[in-house]
Scaffold this active site. Structure first.
Site, PDB file in Angstrom:
ATOM      1  N   ASP A  72     -21.835  21.998   6.466  1.00 34.44           N
ATOM      2  CA  ASP A  72     -22.405  21.106   5.452  1.00 34.44           C
ATOM      3  C   ASP A  72     -23.423  21.800   4.558  1.00 34.44           C
ATOM      4  OD1 ASP A  72     -20.912  18.899   6.264  1.00 34.44           O
ATOM      5  OD2 ASP A  72     -22.375  18.342   7.783  1.00 34.44           O
TER       6      ASP A  72
ATOM      7  N   ARG B  55     -13.135  23.256   9.188  1.00 34.22           N
ATOM      8  CA  ARG B  55     -14.358  23.830   9.756  1.00 34.22           C
ATOM      9  C   ARG B  55     -14.072  24.880  10.831  1.00 34.22           C
ATOM     10  NH1 ARG B  55     -16.170  18.394  12.953  1.00 34.22           N
ATOM     11  NH2 ARG B  55     -15.126  18.777  14.938  1.00 34.22           N
TER      12      ARG B  55
END
Length: 401
Positions: free
Chosen positions: A137, A295
């Site tokens: 993030d 991710r």
């Protein structure tokens, strides 16, 4: 002071998270201050449950293998420490003579380090607790960027590049495609899809992030305008898109989908928007939703990210054995024409529980794309240049007009 070092991994995995663990092991094995090295199984839960992997004799082969392993090799968790955990945590730390506590993670992990450091100081236990940044993030304060982000940014850019090529090829049939990326409250990953765009007409045509609230009406207007201009539309959206009132456009309301902080699971806003386009604009719409691959995909990881993840792991051990505690390792971009970073330290209290959004200067005035300032920021983080593709876009041979 010598003693045991414990290390744990927490939160969502990244493609480079095990590289950080390898860096921790490398530095710890070289330090005379570390007698034993224990890995916490599933993060702080492993400490509380006294579930450790003894890594004191971790071989060179194991450390090299970790550098080729995605995700959290020790297992991860999303457990938020409670004050009622203090006694148990301290009992375990003291029982194993733990003097160095290294925790790899994001905002929640910084809170864990803050709590463990405070409990140790209040009890008089000599402990050095250091947080190691990790999150795709990219929303931690005090650091130029976070390990994990460069690889997620590269994945997002390639998803937009390849998916955008598919959109262009089938633009006469599939008129709108919506690519959904991770990001609960910030749009750093989504913004990176802009790296796929070289010409004005290239995808993604629109980018929407949580930092700029979005209504369904505005979304439809933007899509229609892009379709009128380009003849098809490729849109990148963040799963955490929000309305002007701050409410999420989409989140699961099932109890089983809530995390340790009571937050509903995200993922699905692209489907909602695709259905909206089909219903309101009468345009055929599809979605691309990579999910957790974005991710954890080591095969598309950034070489820069891999090295920096290793670097912060080594820096954390160096800081802890040097006497630092209640700190987080940072990456600091050095001035100059060539990209380079050094590591630094910040008080974990300045990081814990906070989020760093995309700056206004990284988003265009319309709130539907990024600026050149963002591209300059993110481009060095993704490693090798993205491939360039060919489009044979116009007929060159014709006899009947």
């Amino acid at each position: 002071m010598s003693g045991t070092l414990v290390v744990g991994q927490s939160g969502g995995s990244t493609a480079t998270l095990s590289n950080t663990l390898a860096g921790v092991l490398e530095a710890a094995l070289q330090s005379d201050a570390v007698d034993r090295i224990y890995g916490m199984c599933n993060g702080i839960e492993g400490l509380l449950q006294e579930r450790f992997v003894d890594l004191t004799n971790a071989s060179t082969q194991l450390r090299d293998a970790l550098r080729r392993t995605p995700s959290a090799a020790l297992g991860s968790c999303r457990y938020g420490l409670q004050e009622t955990d203090a006694e148990r945590a301290l009992d375990v730390l003291k029982a194993h003579d733990v003097r160095y506590f290294i925790y790899i993670g994001g905002n929640g992990s910084a809170l864990t380090v803050q709590a463990v450091d405070r409990w140790a100081q209040e009890s008089g236990h000599d402990l050095h607790a250091v947080a190691v940044p990790k999150t795709i993030d990219n929303d931690l304060w005090g650091t130029d960027h976070t390990p994990g982000y460069g690889s997620a940014a590269r994945f997002a850019a390639l998803a937009a590049l390849d998916g955008g090529s598919d959109s262009w090829a089938l633009r006469t049939h599939d008129q709108v495609k919506i690519l959904e990326t991770f990001g609960r409250n910030t749009g750093w990953v989504t913004a990176a899809t802009a790296l796929a765009k070289r010409e004005e007409a290239d995808p993604p045509h629109l980018i929407f992030v949580p930092e700029r609230p979005l209504t369904q009406e505005r979304f439809l207007q933007e899509v229609q305008a892009a379709f009128d201009r380009f003849g098809y539309v490729h849109v990148a959206v963040c799963e955490g898109l929000r309305r002007p009132d701050g409410e999420l456009l989409f989140a699961s309301d099932r109890a089983v989908d809530r995390d340790a902080f009571g937050r509903g699971q995200l993922g699905g806003v692209s489907t909602l928007l695709a259905e909206l386009v089909a219903d309101e604009l009468d345009l055929k719409s599809r979605t691309d939703k990579p999910g957790t691959m974005q991710r954890a995909c080591l095969s598309l990881a950034s070489s820069v990210d891999l090295e920096e993840a290793y670097l912060v792991g080594k820096a954390a051990v160096k800081a802890a054995v040097s006497g630092d505690t209640g700190k987080m390792i940072t990456l600091e971009r050095t001035p100059g024409p060539e990209y380079a970073v050094t590591t630094g330290l910040i008080d974990v209290s300045d990081v814990a529980g906070k989020e760093r959004p995309l700056p206004d200067s990284y988003l265009n005035e319309a709130g539907n794309h990024v600026t050149s300032a963002f591209l300059d920021y993110v481009r060095p983080l993704i490693g090798a240049q993205l491939p360039e593709y060919v489009r044979l876009s116009l007929p060159t041979v014709s006899k009947l007009i």
